[in-house]
Design an enzyme around this catalytic site. Structure first.
Site, PDB file in Angstrom:
ATOM      1  N   ARG A   1       2.415 -11.578   6.185  1.00 14.52           N
ATOM      2  CA  ARG A   1       3.879 -11.544   6.120  1.00 14.52           C
ATOM      3  C   ARG A   1       4.515 -10.841   7.316  1.00 14.52           C
ATOM      4  O   ARG A   1       5.733 -10.869   7.481  1.00 14.52           O
ATOM      5  CB  ARG A   1       4.321 -10.895   4.804  1.00 14.52           C
ATOM      6  CG  ARG A   1       3.859 -11.731   3.611  1.00 14.52           C
ATOM      7  CD  ARG A   1       4.235 -11.108   2.293  1.00 14.52           C
ATOM      8  NE  ARG A   1       5.675 -11.064   2.104  1.00 14.52           N
ATOM      9  CZ  ARG A   1       6.273 -10.542   1.035  1.00 14.52           C
ATOM     10  NH1 ARG A   1       5.543 -10.016   0.080  1.00 14.52           N
ATOM     11  NH2 ARG A   1       7.575 -10.535   0.935  1.00 14.52           N
TER      12      ARG A   1
ATOM     13  N   HIS B   1      -4.021 -15.175  10.404  1.00 22.58           N
ATOM     14  CA  HIS B   1      -3.101 -14.030  10.338  1.00 22.58           C
ATOM     15  C   HIS B   1      -3.686 -12.745  10.910  1.00 22.58           C
ATOM     16  O   HIS B   1      -3.240 -11.665  10.577  1.00 22.58           O
ATOM     17  CB  HIS B   1      -2.624 -13.783   8.910  1.00 22.58           C
ATOM     18  CG  HIS B   1      -2.057 -15.012   8.256  1.00 22.58           C
ATOM     19  ND1 HIS B   1      -0.918 -15.630   8.717  1.00 22.58           N
ATOM     20  CD2 HIS B   1      -2.489 -15.731   7.196  1.00 22.58           C
ATOM     21  CE1 HIS B   1      -0.668 -16.683   7.955  1.00 22.58           C
ATOM     22  NE2 HIS B   1      -1.604 -16.777   7.039  1.00 22.58           N
TER      23      HIS B   1
ATOM     24  N   PRO C   1       0.826  -1.218   0.000  1.00 21.60           N
ATOM     25  CA  PRO C   1       0.000   0.000   0.000  1.00 21.60           C
ATOM     26  C   PRO C   1       0.861   1.270   0.000  1.00 21.60           C
ATOM     27  O   PRO C   1       1.844   1.356   0.721  1.00 21.60           O
ATOM     28  CB  PRO C   1      -0.817  -0.114   1.279  1.00 21.60           C
ATOM     29  CG  PRO C   1      -0.111  -1.104   2.129  1.00 21.60           C
ATOM     30  CD  PRO C   1       0.639  -2.014   1.208  1.00 21.60           C
ATOM     31  N   GLU C   2       0.475   2.212  -0.839  1.00 20.13           N
ATOM     32  CA  GLU C   2       1.159   3.509  -0.898  1.00 20.13           C
ATOM     33  C   GLU C   2       0.191   4.581  -0.398  1.00 20.13           C
ATOM     34  O   GLU C   2      -0.918   4.268   0.019  1.00 20.13           O
ATOM     35  CB  GLU C   2       1.612   3.784  -2.337  1.00 20.13           C
ATOM     36  CG  GLU C   2       2.555   2.702  -2.860  1.00 20.13           C
ATOM     37  CD  GLU C   2       3.075   2.985  -4.272  1.00 20.13           C
ATOM     38  OE1 GLU C   2       3.149   4.157  -4.676  1.00 20.13           O
ATOM     39  OE2 GLU C   2       3.392   2.007  -4.976  1.00 20.13           O
TER      40      GLU C   2
ATOM     41  N   LYS D   1      22.240  15.280  -6.261  1.00 17.36           N
ATOM     42  CA  LYS D   1      21.966  13.861  -6.013  1.00 17.36           C
ATOM     43  C   LYS D   1      22.303  13.026  -7.247  1.00 17.36           C
ATOM     44  O   LYS D   1      21.820  13.286  -8.338  1.00 17.36           O
ATOM     45  CB  LYS D   1      20.479  13.683  -5.651  1.00 17.36           C
ATOM     46  CG  LYS D   1      20.272  13.142  -4.251  1.00 17.36           C
ATOM     47  CD  LYS D   1      18.804  12.751  -4.067  1.00 17.36           C
ATOM     48  CE  LYS D   1      18.629  11.750  -2.965  1.00 17.36           C
ATOM     49  NZ  LYS D   1      19.015  12.112  -1.642  1.00 17.36           N
TER      50      LYS D   1
END
Ligand SMILES: [Zn+2]
Length: 279
Positions: free
Chosen positions: A112, A93, A2-3, A155
């Site tokens: 996970r 889970h 998820p973002e 950078k």
């Protein structure tokens, strides 16, 4: 994984259902996720009134009346599942369960276990070690072309890697970096130090626009936020380049003008882009 848009949608769903409710019972089914759960978590959650929510980067903060905030991170595979309270059926889970005074049940499911749960004093949220080093919120006006230019000056990494760096900007991941670079017509392989100036002036609105569109796709009511089985925030959204390898992009009028969306590997992750229009 998820973002920002997915986390924002999860946070809005939690806010709709839990704000103003009291947690009548909190149950942890294991002592740790990615890290150990905080000392006394169940005790400090039980009986607490939920006063509000906030998102910072990919983190959710749930504020309680006792002065604590619960810091939640979904990790790679974490899901928040909201269902009416029913005779207790163990869910695989499911590591943390909160029950509310109005008969709802929130489960944190994470096969996970890269997710995390911590407690932080609400007045010092931003000093928490996971939040202290985060860069600006991309949708905040403070995230401007000048600000991005300043953090990219000199950078030497690629712009793809730079945007994944949560210190440069918070909340972006692999998918929305690809989408924003497509929108800005910038190659993911371009060196970050070439972005400051006019390219940053194109990239910042592209990032904001991409995120706002994805958040809008997540819906605007509890009915949109919650999937049929109670899962929050994982909505269908049409990505323009991500996972579209080989297809013509929407900017090119089909082959042969567009050689097809290309997939390359950068830092062990897939990048998708249009080699004709992204330079
Ligand atoms: Zn194209």
């Amino acid at each position: 994984m998820p973002e920002l848009p997915e986390v924002e949608t999860v946070m809005r769903g939690l806010r709709e259902r839990l704000e103003g409710r009291t947690i009548v019972r909190a149950t942890a089914h294991r002592p740790d996720l990615r890290w150990p759960l905080p000392e006394g978590l169940q005790k400090r959650l039980t009986g607490a009134l939920v006063t509000g929510f906030r998102r910072r980067g990919k983190y959710i903060l749930m504020r309680l009346n006792g002065g604590d905030s619960v810091l939640l991170h979904l990790g790679m595979s974490g899901r928040m599942v909201l269902t009416p309270l029913r005779p207790n059926q163990p869910t695989p889970h499911e590591h943390l369960v909160l029950e509310t005074d109005d008969g709802w049940r929130l489960g944190f499911v994470d096969p996970r276990r890269f997710g995390s749960v911590d407690l932080v004093p609400t007045r010092q949220e931003d000093a928490h070690k996971l939040l202290a080093e985060l860069g600006p919120e991309p949708l905040d006006p403070a995230f401007s072309p000048a600000r991005l230019s300043a953090s990219l000056t000199g950078k030497r990494t690629t712009i793809k890697a730079a945007l994944l760096d949560q210190k440069v900007v918070a909340g972006l991941g692999n998918i929305y970096v690809c989408e924003a670079l497509f929108r800005a017509r910038l190659s993911p392989q371009r060196s970050a130090h070439t972005i400051p100036g006019t390219r940053a002036a194109r990239l910042v609105p592209a990032i904001k626009g991409t995120l706002l569109e994805a958040i809008a796709a997540g819906g605007s009511s509890l009915r949109d936020y919650v999937q049929p089985h109670g899962e929050l925030g994982y909505f269908q959204h049409a990505w323009k380049v991500y996972s579209h390898e080989g297809e013509p992009c929407e900017r090119c009028p089909g082959r042969p003008a567009c050689p097809g969306i290309r997939r390359i590997t950068q830092s062990a992750r897939s990048t998708f882009y249009c080699p004709r229009t992204q330079r």
